[in-house]
Design a protein around this motif. Structure first.
Motif, PDB file in Angstrom:
ATOM      1  N   CYS A   1       0.836  -1.206   0.000  1.00  0.00           N
ATOM      2  CA  CYS A   1       0.000   0.000   0.000  1.00  0.00           C
ATOM      3  C   CYS A   1       0.868   1.252   0.000  1.00  0.00           C
ATOM      4  N   HIS A   2       1.893   1.247   0.861  1.00  0.00           N
ATOM      5  CA  HIS A   2       2.784   2.412   0.897  1.00  0.00           C
ATOM      6  C   HIS A   2       3.457   2.608  -0.452  1.00  0.00           C
ATOM      7  N   TYR A   3       3.842   1.498  -1.038  1.00  0.00           N
ATOM      8  CA  TYR A   3       4.520   1.542  -2.337  1.00  0.00           C
ATOM      9  C   TYR A   3       3.618   2.160  -3.383  1.00  0.00           C
ATOM     10  N   ARG A   4       2.329   1.826  -3.270  1.00  0.00           N
ATOM     11  CA  ARG A   4       1.338   2.362  -4.220  1.00  0.00           C
ATOM     12  C   ARG A   4       0.791   3.713  -3.781  1.00  0.00           C
ATOM     13  N   ASN A   5       1.381   4.278  -2.729  1.00  0.00           N
ATOM     14  CA  ASN A   5       0.932   5.557  -2.211  1.00  0.00           C
ATOM     15  C   ASN A   5      -0.498   5.532  -1.709  1.00  0.00           C
ATOM     16  N   ARG A   6      -0.872   4.386  -1.172  1.00  0.00           N
ATOM     17  CA  ARG A   6      -2.203   4.279  -0.587  1.00  0.00           C
ATOM     18  C   ARG A   6      -2.042   4.100   0.908  1.00  0.00           C
ATOM     19  N   GLU A   7      -3.090   4.487   1.642  1.00  0.00           N
ATOM     20  CA  GLU A   7      -3.100   4.214   3.075  1.00  0.00           C
ATOM     21  C   GLU A   7      -3.637   2.784   3.231  1.00  0.00           C
ATOM     22  N   PRO A   8      -2.928   1.875   3.954  1.00  0.00           N
ATOM     23  CA  PRO A   8      -3.464   0.527   4.115  1.00  0.00           C
ATOM     24  C   PRO A   8      -4.835   0.560   4.797  1.00  0.00           C
ATOM     25  N   VAL A   9      -5.745  -0.270   4.328  1.00  0.00           N
ATOM     26  CA  VAL A   9      -7.098  -0.291   4.902  1.00  0.00           C
ATOM     27  C   VAL A   9      -7.050  -1.116   6.178  1.00  0.00           C
ATOM     28  N   LEU A  10      -7.223  -0.401   7.298  1.00  0.00           N
ATOM     29  CA  LEU A  10      -7.103  -1.057   8.596  1.00  0.00           C
ATOM     30  C   LEU A  10      -8.055  -2.245   8.714  1.00  0.00           C
ATOM     31  N   LYS A  11      -9.304  -2.039   8.218  1.00  0.00           N
ATOM     32  CA  LYS A  11     -10.316  -3.097   8.330  1.00  0.00           C
ATOM     33  C   LYS A  11      -9.868  -4.370   7.609  1.00  0.00           C
ATOM     34  N   ALA A  12      -9.101  -4.189   6.553  1.00  0.00           N
ATOM     35  CA  ALA A  12      -8.718  -5.347   5.744  1.00  0.00           C
ATOM     36  C   ALA A  12      -7.687  -6.197   6.458  1.00  0.00           C
TER      37      ALA A  12
ATOM     38  N   PHE B   1      -6.574  -5.656   9.943  1.00  0.00           N
ATOM     39  CA  PHE B   1      -6.602  -5.695  11.396  1.00  0.00           C
ATOM     40  C   PHE B   1      -6.949  -7.085  11.955  1.00  0.00           C
ATOM     41  N   PRO B   2      -7.943  -7.787  11.339  1.00  0.00           N
ATOM     42  CA  PRO B   2      -8.231  -9.142  11.850  1.00  0.00           C
ATOM     43  C   PRO B   2      -6.987 -10.024  11.851  1.00  0.00           C
ATOM     44  N   PHE B   3      -6.145  -9.868  10.844  1.00  0.00           N
ATOM     45  CA  PHE B   3      -4.930 -10.681  10.778  1.00  0.00           C
ATOM     46  C   PHE B   3      -3.927 -10.251  11.850  1.00  0.00           C
ATOM     47  N   VAL B   4      -3.940  -8.947  12.162  1.00  0.00           N
ATOM     48  CA  VAL B   4      -3.057  -8.454  13.223  1.00  0.00           C
ATOM     49  C   VAL B   4      -3.453  -9.078  14.553  1.00  0.00           C
ATOM     50  N   VAL B   5      -4.770  -9.095  14.822  1.00  0.00           N
ATOM     51  CA  VAL B   5      -5.246  -9.693  16.067  1.00  0.00           C
ATOM     52  C   VAL B   5      -4.883 -11.171  16.088  1.00  0.00           C
ATOM     53  N   LEU B   6      -5.091 -11.835  14.949  1.00  0.00           N
ATOM     54  CA  LEU B   6      -4.762 -13.248  14.842  1.00  0.00           C
ATOM     55  C   LEU B   6      -3.276 -13.474  15.143  1.00  0.00           C
ATOM     56  N   ALA B   7      -2.426 -12.600  14.576  1.00  0.00           N
ATOM     57  CA  ALA B   7      -0.980 -12.746  14.774  1.00  0.00           C
ATOM     58  C   ALA B   7      -0.617 -12.635  16.249  1.00  0.00           C
ATOM     59  N   MET B   8      -1.321 -11.761  16.983  1.00  0.00           N
ATOM     60  CA  MET B   8      -1.025 -11.602  18.412  1.00  0.00           C
ATOM     61  C   MET B   8      -1.284 -12.896  19.160  1.00  0.00           C
ATOM     62  N   PHE B   9      -2.479 -13.478  18.947  1.00  0.00           N
ATOM     63  CA  PHE B   9      -2.783 -14.733  19.634  1.00  0.00           C
ATOM     64  C   PHE B   9      -1.861 -15.843  19.134  1.00  0.00           C
ATOM     65  N   TRP B  10      -1.582 -15.799  17.842  1.00  0.00           N
ATOM     66  CA  TRP B  10      -0.729 -16.822  17.244  1.00  0.00           C
ATOM     67  C   TRP B  10       0.670 -16.781  17.874  1.00  0.00           C
ATOM     68  N   ALA B  11       1.136 -15.563  18.162  1.00  0.00           N
ATOM     69  CA  ALA B  11       2.457 -15.412  18.773  1.00  0.00           C
ATOM     70  C   ALA B  11       2.496 -16.128  20.116  1.00  0.00           C
ATOM     71  N   ILE B  12       1.451 -15.929  20.914  1.00  0.00           N
ATOM     72  CA  ILE B  12       1.397 -16.626  22.205  1.00  0.00           C
ATOM     73  C   ILE B  12       1.345 -18.133  21.963  1.00  0.00           C
ATOM     74  N   SER B  13       0.578 -18.530  20.945  1.00  0.00           N
ATOM     75  CA  SER B  13       0.393 -19.964  20.703  1.00  0.00           C
ATOM     76  C   SER B  13       1.689 -20.646  20.300  1.00  0.00           C
ATOM     77  N   ILE B  14       2.525 -19.991  19.493  1.00  0.00           N
ATOM     78  CA  ILE B  14       3.736 -20.713  19.067  1.00  0.00           C
ATOM     79  C   ILE B  14       4.616 -21.042  20.266  1.00  0.00           C
ATOM     80  N   HIS B  15       4.649 -20.123  21.221  1.00  0.00           N
ATOM     81  CA  HIS B  15       5.532 -20.411  22.346  1.00  0.00           C
ATOM     82  C   HIS B  15       4.891 -21.356  23.346  1.00  0.00           C
ATOM     83  N   THR B  16       3.567 -21.280  23.445  1.00  0.00           N
ATOM     84  CA  THR B  16       2.869 -22.218  24.318  1.00  0.00           C
ATOM     85  C   THR B  16       3.030 -23.632  23.775  1.00  0.00           C
ATOM     86  N   VAL B  17       2.844 -23.784  22.475  1.00  0.00           N
ATOM     87  CA  VAL B  17       2.968 -25.111  21.868  1.00  0.00           C
ATOM     88  C   VAL B  17       4.387 -25.638  22.041  1.00  0.00           C
ATOM     89  N   THR B  18       5.375 -24.758  21.863  1.00  0.00           N
ATOM     90  CA  THR B  18       6.759 -25.198  22.052  1.00  0.00           C
ATOM     91  C   THR B  18       6.991 -25.625  23.499  1.00  0.00           C
TER      92      THR B  18
END
Lengths: 312, 410
Positions: free
Chosen positions: B161-172, B174-191
Motif C-alpha cells: 500500500c505504501h509503495y502504491r501511495n495508498r493508506e493501508p485499509v485497517l479493516k482489511a 486488522f483481523p490478521f493483526v489480532v490473529l498474529a497476536m494470539f498466534w504469537a502466544i500460541s507458538i511459544h505455548t505449543v513449544t
C-alpha cells in the motif's frame, strides 16, 4: 489402519513367487542403469535410490510395493555388507498380544540376553547400541538413580546387588507413538510397537518421550562385518537399519511372529525370562501374572507397559 | 505486484561500502555453516556431541530460544494497534521482520537436527503422514508455518500500500493483526507443551513451563528489539521515538521480574522436600555424581538476569541508554543460557534409567549454529532495508502522484 491379516499358506507361496518375479524385473531394469551409474547415489543404484525416496509408508504400501521394498533392502545389504540376506514382511499373528515377565530373583546379570539381542538384531557393533540394559541395583531399593549401568558381567552376581534388565516394554499406551510427527512408529495388533525405518525422519522426539530409555538412534551407519550379519530378517524388525533413524526392541518380530522365542529369552541361562501370548489363558505368562507378585516399572506414568517384573 | 517485488529486492541490495561489507560478512558465516552442515550430512549426526543419553542438544536449545524471540517480536503489535500508539506503529514492521527471521532460524535449527532431512516431505499432509493432533511436534510445525505466513503477509500488504501511495485499509488487515497476536502466544505455548508433554522427563513435565516460556520470551524479545532499534537509529534515517524504547524497557522489566519469581517458585518446590524428580535440577545447579558441566552457565545466567532486573527496575538507571543497553545484552544472553542449554540439556540428565551422562557440543554444532544465526541476521537486514526504503518513501511505484512525496511514514 493396520489390519491383522496373516497370509494363508497358498497366499504366502504366491507372495514369494510374485516377489521373486518382481524382483527379477527390477533387477533387470536396475542392472541397465547400474552399468552407467554405479557408486553414485550413496552406494545405491539410481533406480534403488529413487525407489527408496518415493517409497510410501509401510501401512499404505500395496503388497507389490512392499515386495519391491523388500527386494531393495536385500540388494542394499548385499552392496553394503556383502551378504545375501532374506527380508520378509512378517505380519502379526491373529489372537495374539505378546507380553514379557522377568524374574528378578533368578536374573544374575550375566548379560547373555544383551549379546544375543545384538547378534540377532543386526545392531551396529561399534555404536554400543543395545536394546537391553541390565541395571545392577542395590538390594532394598528400586531407585534407578543408584543403579550401575557399567558393571563387569564377569564378576556377577555381586554381594548386596540384584539385577534388573530393562528394554522396550511395548507399552499399551505408548508415549513414543503419540510423539512421532510422521506416524513412523505405531502399535501393531499383537501389541508390539514397531518402526518403519524407511519412514522415520530422525527427529528423536520419541526418544525424549520414552520413560524407559528404550529407543536408540543410528548416529552413524551401523558398523557390521559380513560375519556379524544375521541374514534372517524382516521389514519392521531386525533388517539392517539406515543411518539417521531410530530403532528399538521389537520382541524379535522376525522370530516371535513365527512361533519362536525372542533371542533374549533363548539366551538366558537362568530361566528368568517368561515370554508369551497374553490372550492365551493357558500360557506361562498368564500363570505368572495370576500367581506371582508382579510389578511394572514406572507404572504411575500410565504408559501401560506389557513387561512385568516378579520375584520367587 | 511483480514491480513491487523487484523494486523491494533492488532496495535490499542498494547501499554503501559498510552495508556491503556487512552483507559479505554474514554471507561468509552462512557459507561456513553450510560447509559444516555438509560434513554432518555426509557422516551422520555422530559429528555432534549428542548421544542416546542426551539426544537433543545445542540445535534444539537454539530452536527453543528462537521461538521465544519470534513470539515476542510481535509484542510491538499489541500497543500499536490496541492502544493506537502512533510512535509504536512506526516500528511494528521492524518487529515483524524480526519475527520472520527468528521463525526461519528456528525451523532451520529443527531441520539440521533431523537424522533424515531428505525425508522431510513425510511431514506434509497428504504426501506424508502428519500425526496431527496427537503429536506436539506436528502442532509446532503447524503453528510455526502459520506464524511465518502471517508475518510475511501482513507487512507485505502494508508495504504494498505504501509503495502504491495508498493508506493501508485497517479493516482489511486488522483481523490478521489480532490473529498474529494470539498466534504469537500460541507458538511459544505449543513449544513449551512439546517439552511439558513428556511424563518421562520430570524436569520438563511442569504446568509452569508455558508461563515461564512466555515470561522469558517477553524479556529476550524486547531486549533484542531495543538493541536493533538503537542500531537502526544510528545507521539509518528511520524515525524511532525514545518513547517506544521506554515502553519496551518497561515491559522487559515486568517480564524479567515475573521470570525470576517463576525460577524461585520452581527452586522452592524442587528443593524444600527434594525428590527423585529434582535430580535434573540438582544436576543443573550443583552437579550430580561429580559431573557439573552446566553449573557455571546456569549460575552465570542467574547472575546476568539479576543484574539486568536491577537496572530495569530502577527508573533512573533504566532511563540511561548506556545502562539499558547493558541490561538488554545481559538479559538476552542470560535467557539464552537459561532457556537454551540450561533447559533442553538437563532434561536428559539423568536419563530415565538414572544414568548421568554429559553432553558437550562439538565444533560442527557451533559452526552450523553460527551459520543459522548469521542467516537470520542476513534475512532481517535485507527485510529491514527494503522496509525502511519503502516506508520512508525512497522506493515508490512510478506514478504521477508519487511526485508529491509523503511527509511521514506510518
Amino acid at each position: 489402519m493396520m489390519k491383522p491379516q496373516p497370509p494363508t499358506e497358498s497366499e504366502a507361496g504366491f507372495d514369494t513367487y510374485r516377489r521373486k518375479f518382481l524382483g527379477n524385473v527390477v533387477k533387470a531394469a536396475g542392472a541397465g542403469v547400474a552399468a552407467t551409474a554405479t557408486a553414485a547415489w550413496g552406494g545405491s543404484t539410481f533406480v534403488d535410490a529413487m525407489g527408496g525416496f518415493f517409497q510410501d509408508h509401510y501401512q499404505r504400501m500395496s503388497p507389490d510395493e512392499i515386495a519391491a521394498a523388500l527386494e531393495r533392502i536385500e540388494r542394499r545389504a548385499a552392496r553394503d555388507y556383502g551378504v545375501d540376506i532374506r527380508c520378509e514382511d512378517t505380519k502379526p499373528l491373529p489372537g495374539t498380544v505378546f507380553g514379557y515377565a522377568l524374574n528378578i530373583s533368578k536374573c544374575k546379570g550375566y548379560r547373555d540376553c544383551v549379546s544375543a539381542c545384538v547378534r540377532e538384531n543386526n545392531i551396529g557393533r561399534d555404536s554400543q547400541v543395545q536394546y537391553i540394559r541390565v541395571l545392577e541395583m542395590d538390594e532394598g531399593t528400586l531407585n534407578l538413580e543408584s543403579a550401575n549401568h557399567y558393571y563387569d558381567p564377569e564378576t556377577v552376581p555381586s554381594e548386596g546387588k540384584y539385577y534388573m534388565p530393562v528394554q522396550c516394554m511395548q507399552c499399551d499406551n505408548p508415549p513414543c507413538v503419540k510423539a512421532c510427527p510422521t506416524k513412523a512408529t505405531w502399535k501393531d495388533p499383537d501389541g508390539i510397537v514397531v518402526i518403519d525405518y524407511d519412514w522415520c525422519i530422525g527427529c528423536r522426539y520419541c526418544m525424549a518421550a520414552c520413560p524407559y530409555w528404550a529407543r536408540h538412534f543410528n548416529w552413524s551407519k551401523p558398523e557390521l562385518g559380513p560375519e556379524d550379519i544375521n541374514p534372517d530378517t524382516n521389514y519392521l524388525g531386525n533388517r539392517p537399519r539406515p543411518v539417521g533413524v531410530v530403532e528399538k526392541c521389537h520382541y524379535c518380530t522376525q522370530r516371535t511372529r513365527k512361533g519362536r522365542q525372542p533371542a533374549c529369552q533363548e539366551a538366558c541361562p537362568t530361566g528368568a525370562r517368561i515370554f508369551g501370548n497374553l490372550l492365551d489363558p493357558d500360557s506361562e505368562i498368564r500363570y505368572v501374572l495370576a500367581n506371582k507378585k508382579v510389578f511394572r516399572l514406572k507404572e504411575e506414568l500410565g504408559a501401560e507397559p506389557k513387561f512385568w517384573y516378579f520375584t520367587d | 505486484m511483480l514491480r513491487f517485488a523487484l523494486d523491494g529486492m533492488a532496495a535490499m541490495f542498494r547501499g554503501g561500502r559498510a552495508y556491503w561489507l556487512w552483507l559479505g560478512f554474514l554471507a561468509t558465516l552462512v557459507a561456513i555453516g553450510v560447509l559444516a552442515y555438509a560434513r554432518q550430512m555426509q557422516t551422520g549426526l555422530i559429528v555432534t556431541g549428542m548421544s542416546d543419553q542426551v539426544s537433543w542438544g545445542f540445535y534444539i536449545s537454539n530452536f527453543t530460544f528462537l521461538v521465544g524471540i519470534a513470539a515476542a517480536a510481535v509484542l510491538l503489535v499489541i500497543p500499536a494497534y490496541i492502544f493506537n500508539r502512533k510512535d509504536v506503529k512506526s516500528v511494528v514492521l521492524i518487529g515483524e521482520g524480526l519475527a520472520v527471521a527468528a521463525v526461519v532460524a528456528a525451523m532451520l535449527f529443527v531441520i539440521v537436527d533431523l537424522g533424515r532431512p531428505d525425508r522431510i516431505l513425510h511431514l506434509m499432509p497428504g504426501i506424508g503422514r502428519f500425526n496431527f493432533p496427537q503429536s506436539m511436534l506436528a502442532w509446532d510445525i503447524l503453528v510455526l508455518t502459520g506464524y511465518l505466513a502471517l508475518n510475511l503477509l501482513i507487512p507485505m500488504y502494508v508495504h504494498y500500500c505504501h509503495y502504491r501511495n495508498r493508506e493501508p485499509v485497517l479493516k482489511a488487515y486488522f483481523p490478521f493483526v489480532v490473529l498474529a497476536m494470539f498466534w504469537a502466544i500460541s507458538i511459544h505455548t505449543v513449544t513449551a507443551f512439546l517439552f511439558a508433554a513428556n511424563t518421562a522427563r520430570p524436569f520438563w513435565n511442569l504446568a509452569l513451563l508455558a508461563p515461564r516460556f512466555i515470561a522469558t520470551a517477553f524479556v529476550s524479545g524486547p531486549a533484542l528489539i531495543i538493541l536493533v532499534l538503537l542500531v537502526l537509529r544510528r545507521v539509518t534515517r528511520y524515525p524511532i521515538e525514545q518513547s517506544v524504547i521506554n515502553t519496551l524497557a518497561l515491559i522487559m522489566a515486568f517480564a524479567l521480574q515475573i521470570s525470576l519469581f517463576f525460577v524461585g517458585a520452581e527452586l522452592f518446590t524442587d528443593f524444600y522436600n527434594e525428590t527423585a524428580h529434582a535430580a535434573s535440577v540438582r544436576y543443573l545447579y550443583f552437579g550430580l555424581e561429580g559431573m557439573n558441566a552446566l553449573q557455571p552457565f546456569i549460575w552465570a545466567a542467574l547472575a546476568m538476569n539479576v543484574v539486568a532486573v536491577v537496572i530495569l527496575s530502577i527508573h533512573s538507571l533504566r532511563r540511561q541508554n548506556r545502562l539499558l543497553v547493558a541490561a538488554c545484552v545481559l538479559a538476552f544472553i542470560g535467557i539464552w543460557l537459561e532457556k537454551g542449554i540450561g533447559f533442553v540439556i538437563p532434561g536428559f540428565i539423568p536419563t530415565p534409567l538414572g544414568e548421568v551422562f554429559e553432553y558437550t557440543p562439538t565444533w560442527t554444532e557451533f559452526t552450523v549454529a553460527v551459520g543459522i544465526w548469521a542467516l537470520a541476521i542476513l534475512i532481517f537486514t535485507l527485510l529491514a532495508k527494503a522496509s525502511i526504503a519503502i516506508s520512508t518513501g525512497a522506493v515508490r511505484a512510478p506514478t504521477q502522484e508519487s511526485a508529491a512525496a509523503r511527509p511521514a511514514a506510518t
